[in-house]
Enzyme design. Sequence first.
Site, PDB file in Angstrom:
ATOM      1  N   ARG A   8       0.793  -1.238   0.000  1.00 20.02           N
ATOM      2  CA  ARG A   8       0.000   0.000   0.000  1.00 20.02           C
ATOM      3  C   ARG A   8       0.829   1.294   0.000  1.00 20.02           C
ATOM      4  O   ARG A   8       0.497   2.224  -0.736  1.00 20.02           O
ATOM      5  CB  ARG A   8      -1.006  -0.009   1.149  1.00 20.02           C
ATOM      6  N   CYS A  40      14.079  -5.265  -3.597  1.00 18.59           N
ATOM      7  CA  CYS A  40      14.941  -4.537  -4.515  1.00 18.59           C
ATOM      8  C   CYS A  40      14.162  -3.522  -5.346  1.00 18.59           C
ATOM      9  O   CYS A  40      13.971  -3.678  -6.554  1.00 18.59           O
ATOM     10  CB  CYS A  40      15.670  -5.521  -5.413  1.00 18.59           C
ATOM     11  N   GLU A  41      13.687  -2.509  -4.675  1.00 15.76           N
ATOM     12  CA  GLU A  41      12.968  -1.391  -5.282  1.00 15.76           C
ATOM     13  C   GLU A  41      13.235  -0.196  -4.387  1.00 15.76           C
ATOM     14  O   GLU A  41      13.040  -0.280  -3.168  1.00 15.76           O
ATOM     15  CB  GLU A  41      11.447  -1.637  -5.242  1.00 15.76           C
ATOM     16  N   TYR A  68      -6.269  -5.039   3.231  1.00 15.21           N
ATOM     17  CA  TYR A  68      -5.487  -4.877   1.997  1.00 15.21           C
ATOM     18  C   TYR A  68      -3.982  -4.966   2.259  1.00 15.21           C
ATOM     19  O   TYR A  68      -3.179  -4.339   1.557  1.00 15.21           O
ATOM     20  CB  TYR A  68      -5.858  -3.560   1.292  1.00 15.21           C
TER      21      TYR A  68
HETATM   22  C1  LIG Z   1     -13.779  -2.909  -2.199  1.00 18.87           C
HETATM   23  C2  LIG Z   1     -15.233  -2.931  -2.170  1.00 18.87           C
HETATM   24  C3  LIG Z   1     -15.920  -2.840  -0.954  1.00 18.87           C
HETATM   25  C4  LIG Z   1     -15.226  -2.606   0.360  1.00 18.87           C
HETATM   26  O1  LIG Z   1     -14.596  -1.383   0.410  1.00 18.87           O
HETATM   27  P1  LIG Z   1     -13.883  -0.889   1.761  1.00 18.87           P
HETATM   28  O2  LIG Z   1     -13.283   0.406   1.402  1.00 18.87           O
HETATM   29  O3  LIG Z   1     -12.866  -1.916   2.113  1.00 18.87           O
HETATM   30  O4  LIG Z   1     -14.955  -0.800   2.800  1.00 18.87           O
HETATM   31  C5  LIG Z   1     -17.289  -2.946  -0.983  1.00 18.87           C
HETATM   32  N1  LIG Z   1     -17.950  -3.139  -2.147  1.00 18.87           N
HETATM   33  C6  LIG Z   1     -17.336  -3.234  -3.325  1.00 18.87           C
HETATM   34  C7  LIG Z   1     -18.104  -3.461  -4.549  1.00 18.87           C
HETATM   35  C8  LIG Z   1     -15.960  -3.124  -3.375  1.00 18.87           C
HETATM   36  O5  LIG Z   1     -15.341  -3.213  -4.569  1.00 18.87           O
END
Ligand SMILES: *Cc1c(COP(=O)(O)O)cnc(C)c1O
Length: 428
Positions: free
Chosen positions: A321, A352-353, A381
């Site tokens: 992230r 290595c970045e 994530y």
């Molecule tokens: C990623 C996503 C979510 C969840 O989003 P958050 O930001 O993690 O709450 C819900 N619905 C859809 C369709 C998504 O693509």
Amino acid sequence: MNKNMLEIGGVSVEQLAKSCQTPLYIYDEEKISTKLAQFHDLFQSDALETEVLYASKAFTCKALLELVKQHGLSLDVVSGGELYVAKQADFPMERVYFHGNNKSYEELQMALSYGIGTIVVDNAMECELLVQVAKQSGHSVKALLRVNPGVEAHTHKYIVTAHLDSKFGTSITHKEEIAHMVQTLSAIPNIHFEGFHSHIGSQIFDANAYVAEIQTLMKFVYELQEEYQIQTKALNLGGGFAAYYTAEDKPIPLSEVCSTILDTCSMEKERYQLPLCKVMIEPGRSIVAEAGSTLYRVGFTKQTANKKYVFVDGGMSDNIRPALYQAAYACDLANRMNEEKCEKVTIAGKCCESGDILIEDVMLPHAQRNDLLILYTTGAYGYSMASNYNRLGRPAVVFVKNGKARIVVKRESYEDMCMMECDELVHI
Ligand SMILES: *Cc1c(COP(=O)(O)O)cnc(C)c1O
């Protein structure tokens, strides 16, 4: 007990590092349960049926899905792989929703044969494919249609534009196309069209973004009813609820955002006299982000002309992230919790970045080799986006609660990483 040592869920992180090695994803199980219970209890209304879906792409494994199931939430998946994990976790299939803009024939077939509850259909071609698969399989399935309301939330700001070029859903300005899709789905006896879905962004700090989304969708639903006699029973408003990463973040309290959403829905339903009877939300990040942390071991430190680096034994391979979208995190030296933060350092990984930097310029106590560094709020994530870049094995995941720890995902070994390699003749 060492007062300088961080504990999570009643377990010292030093003990975890010794028993499970580093880097390590640590989840405070109680925190996940609390969020699940809060969403479940707060998203309730007298006027409307409600449902909370956990967006499993934020982090999924059987142990996590067990908690989601226990708390009575539903689930959304975005691929055959996520659906498979749900099946392995024995998740009630009627409470699973399948998202995605490019589901394959095989994925749709798999979903229907599992007895999935709902397919969230993205586009016109998917309508045709779902009709084909539903006819062949004979399974009964509900359908929501993903639309793009032209409301976009980017963290602190939201904008209402006719943003027509999202890869997700169909713009609500294309009413005729949408009406045609609904008619295509409704023509099949075993497909039950329920309503619409939209998702306006992630890490949303402004409840007004949801208000704008709801108002836009309700007007659209009303117009569709007037012009095409299409009745909408359900609306799924997506996820995006913000989590706390650093002192700059002020997430909206869940009670506030839930009541804002539900009140707005009831008001708009009244205003247009709609037959709507159900609303859904699908939080991902806000359920797991704050419950998770990543524990690293400090290796070398290095002073350059303008910077002091602290190197840790993971990096962009376990958390992409910061490199992918400049995500900000807070950290501590977990074995020096009470020492003065006297040094400005940059935390870098071992990949290595040059971009493999977890935090740029953060104050920490003087770091030494073999110290433990904890990065907070990595529960969403993080693991789910981890890779084997540089052939670093993916970390183990441990759940801690009441002084006990259990590994729920094993660390990937060198052997694991070579397991898929082979030399097989392809029969042509
Ligand atoms: C990623 C996503 C979510 C969840 O989003 P958050 O930001 O993690 O709450 C819900 N619905 C859809 C369709 C998504 O693509």
